[in-house]
Design an enzyme around this catalytic site. Structure first.
Site, PDB file in Angstrom:
ATOM      1  N   ASN A 154       0.808  -1.226   0.000  1.00  0.00           N
ATOM      2  CA  ASN A 154       0.000   0.000   0.000  1.00  0.00           C
ATOM      3  C   ASN A 154       0.837   1.269   0.000  1.00  0.00           C
ATOM      4  OD1 ASN A 154       0.203  -1.584   2.533  1.00  0.00           O
ATOM      5  ND2 ASN A 154      -0.391   0.338   3.501  1.00  0.00           N
ATOM      6  N   GLN A 182      -4.422  -3.831  -2.707  1.00  0.00           N
ATOM      7  CA  GLN A 182      -3.813  -2.741  -3.477  1.00  0.00           C
ATOM      8  C   GLN A 182      -3.429  -3.164  -4.896  1.00  0.00           C
ATOM      9  OE1 GLN A 182      -3.720   0.370  -2.742  1.00  0.00           O
ATOM     10  NE2 GLN A 182      -4.147   0.373  -0.542  1.00  0.00           N
ATOM     11  N   SER A 202     -10.901  -5.576  -1.549  1.00  0.00           N
ATOM     12  CA  SER A 202     -11.727  -4.538  -0.920  1.00  0.00           C
ATOM     13  C   SER A 202     -12.329  -3.634  -1.995  1.00  0.00           C
ATOM     14  CB  SER A 202     -10.854  -3.714   0.038  1.00  0.00           C
ATOM     15  OG  SER A 202     -11.603  -2.660   0.591  1.00  0.00           O
ATOM     16  N   HIS A 204     -13.588  -0.445  -1.775  1.00  0.00           N
ATOM     17  CA  HIS A 204     -13.415   1.015  -1.806  1.00  0.00           C
ATOM     18  C   HIS A 204     -12.087   1.470  -2.393  1.00  0.00           C
ATOM     19  CE1 HIS A 204     -10.781   2.008   1.764  1.00  0.00           C
ATOM     20  NE2 HIS A 204     -11.165   0.804   2.152  1.00  0.00           N
ATOM     21  N   CYS A 326      -3.451   4.734   7.185  1.00  0.00           N
ATOM     22  CA  CYS A 326      -3.967   4.219   8.454  1.00  0.00           C
ATOM     23  C   CYS A 326      -3.136   4.687   9.628  1.00  0.00           C
ATOM     24  CB  CYS A 326      -3.992   2.692   8.444  1.00  0.00           C
ATOM     25  SG  CYS A 326      -4.962   2.048   7.098  1.00  0.00           S
TER      26      CYS A 326
HETATM   27  C1  PLP Z   1      -2.936  -3.551   1.767  1.00  0.00           C
HETATM   28  C2  PLP Z   1      -4.198  -3.268   2.488  1.00  0.00           C
HETATM   29  N1  PLP Z   1      -4.821  -4.264   3.130  1.00  0.00           N
HETATM   30  C3  PLP Z   1      -5.968  -4.065   3.803  1.00  0.00           C
HETATM   31  C4  PLP Z   1      -6.540  -2.816   3.880  1.00  0.00           C
HETATM   32  C5  PLP Z   1      -7.803  -2.643   4.653  1.00  0.00           C
HETATM   33  O1  PLP Z   1      -8.901  -2.641   3.778  1.00  0.00           O
HETATM   34  P1  PLP Z   1     -10.317  -2.043   4.274  1.00  0.00           P
HETATM   35  O2  PLP Z   1     -10.130  -0.572   4.389  1.00  0.00           O
HETATM   36  O3  PLP Z   1     -11.273  -2.438   3.201  1.00  0.00           O
HETATM   37  O4  PLP Z   1     -10.623  -2.692   5.579  1.00  0.00           O
HETATM   38  C6  PLP Z   1      -5.920  -1.742   3.241  1.00  0.00           C
HETATM   39  C7  PLP Z   1      -6.482  -0.374   3.348  1.00  0.00           C
HETATM   40  O5  PLP Z   1      -5.780   0.606   3.422  1.00  0.00           O
HETATM   41  C8  PLP Z   1      -4.725  -1.983   2.520  1.00  0.00           C
HETATM   42  O6  PLP Z   1      -4.097  -0.987   1.895  1.00  0.00           O
END
Ligand code: PLP
Length: 386
Positions: A154, A182, A202, A204, A326
């Site tokens: 990410n 990602q 995911s 979004h 995050c």
């Molecule tokens: C590599 C990765 N895994 C998991 C997630 C989490 O996904 P979600 O926001 O749908 O819970 C993200 C979100 O930033 C991510 O970049």
């Protein structure tokens, strides 16, 4: 609202208007519960089934392998906790650069008694075959270890070459999961060719709604549901389906696959323009010697704090991220960069630009011009302070 140019698509993407149009009926008159045995229920179930086909097709999986959940975090938790509880493996091994929803879950399993291996990465952020081989249980009869290595990172956008790793893991009778959140919509994904047993997606991150995602899971993996209750999702994830969001996820997958014909090349050209521009300004670029998803670049200016730079760029009309979204708000250096062997001081300066469908060459040129101005101002301030 003041609308800076959005260059933070790895954090989230705007909802595509075509996705919204597909979702709207399920927020209005098609409001049925997919478990109900009347026409409203059947219509909802048909919509969920169609979305299941669309999501499966986007990664060359089978519709029966799709488990709908609330997003990437839940899918990662479901795989790790669910497989650990059902199959009682001897150990869990995850790469050092995983998203916190994988890393913290694995650490939690370790506190519960499971042997935990943090897989070191090279200076581009990838796990080598030798590192994985060394981490696999060696003893006779040792099988069923859980492995989780992300497909694309990410922060850096670096893509792991998974096929050799999954081949090794399979030879050692391990269960291999990848977080492909990602990667979806940015590179072609083939669930079977990658050789993984499970994969996280995911909505979004691909212009779909927040609050929808999927675990794609080989039927041979036993999972203990992490949310108990009804028999939705083959009993693996209880709770009335978020039909509108699932429909949106399916529509977003279809659009993402169609876009693979044009967007990656367009975005890679924009990304290369950013890379050249920031290098000229004196930035250090991360992960550039490895294959990367086309929309992402991650860099730092020595001596300039990433949070400060992001704040100034925001006020000047450009929304970018410092480190992972995050962990924004914390001043800790990026764990990803530290794991790649970067110095904490440089890692603290990291800024991520992640582009998407709506970004144009003119926006990127304007961004680079503003960045040059802001970096010069900050360099002057730093020079005055010493
Ligand atoms: C590599 C990765 N895994 C998991 C997630 C989490 O996904 P979600 O926001 O749908 O819970 C993200 C979100 O930033 C991510 O970049």
């Amino acid at each position: 609202m003041f609308e800076p140019v959005y260059l933070d698509h790895n954090a989230t993407t705007p909802l595509d208007s075509r996705v919204l149009a597909a979702m709207l009926p399920y927020l209005e008159n098609r409001h049925g519960n997919a478990s109900s045995r009347h026409e409203y229920g059947r219509a909802a179930l048909r919509a969920v089934d169609q979305a299941r086909e669309q999501v499966a097709a986007a990664v060359d999986a089978h519709a029966t392998e799709v488990i709908f959940v609330s997003g990437g975090s839940e899918a990662n938790n479901l795989f790790l906790r669910g497989a650990a509880a059902a199959m009682k493996p001897p150990q869990v091994a995850v790469s050092a650069v995983e998203h916190p929803c994988v890393m913290k879950t694995a650490e939690d399993l370790a506190r519960g008694g499971l042997k935990f291996r943090r897989l070191a990465v090279d200076d581009e952020g990838r796990v080598s075959l030798a590192t994985l081989a060394q981490a696999m249980p060696q003893g006779p009869g040792q099988s069923g270890a859980l492995v989780s290595i992300m497909l694309a990172n990410n922060e850096t956008g670096v893509v792991n070459e998974l096929a050799p790793l999954t081949e090794l893991a399979r030879a050692r009778r391990a269960w291999f999961h990848t977080d492909a959140v990602q990667a979806l919509g940015k590179i072609k994904i083939d669930f079977r060719a990658l050789g993984v047993h499970a994969m996280t997606l995911s909505a979004h991150k691909i212009y779909g709604p927040k609050g929808a995602g999927a675990l794609i899971c080989d039927k041979r993996i036993e999972l203990k549901p992490q949310i108990a209750g009804g028999s939705q999702e083959r009993g693996l994830r209880a709770g009335t389906e978020n039909v509108a969001a699932i429909v949106g996820f399916g529509a977003a997958c279809e659009l993402a696959v169609a876009d693979l014909a044009t967007q990656p090349a367009r975005l890679a050209a924009l990304r290369d323009t950013v890379d050249r521009g920031v290098s000229v300004l004196g930035a250090t670029l991360f992960g550039v010697d490895a294959p990367r998803v086309p929309n992402t670049t991650f860099f730092a200016f020595p001596g300039i704090d990433g949070e400060t730079l992001v704040g100034k760029l925001d006020r000047a009309g450009f929304a970018v991220a410092s480190g992972a979204a995050c962990s924004s708000g914390s001043t800790d250096p990026s764990v990803v960069l530290l794991s790649m062997g970067q110095e904490p001081e440089l890692a603290r300066g990291a800024v991520r630009v992640s582009m998407g469908r709506s970004n144009t060459t003119a926006q990127i040129e304007a961004f680079l011009a503003t960045l040059a101005k802001v970096v010069n101002e900050l360099k002057q301030l730093t020079a005055m302070a010493v």
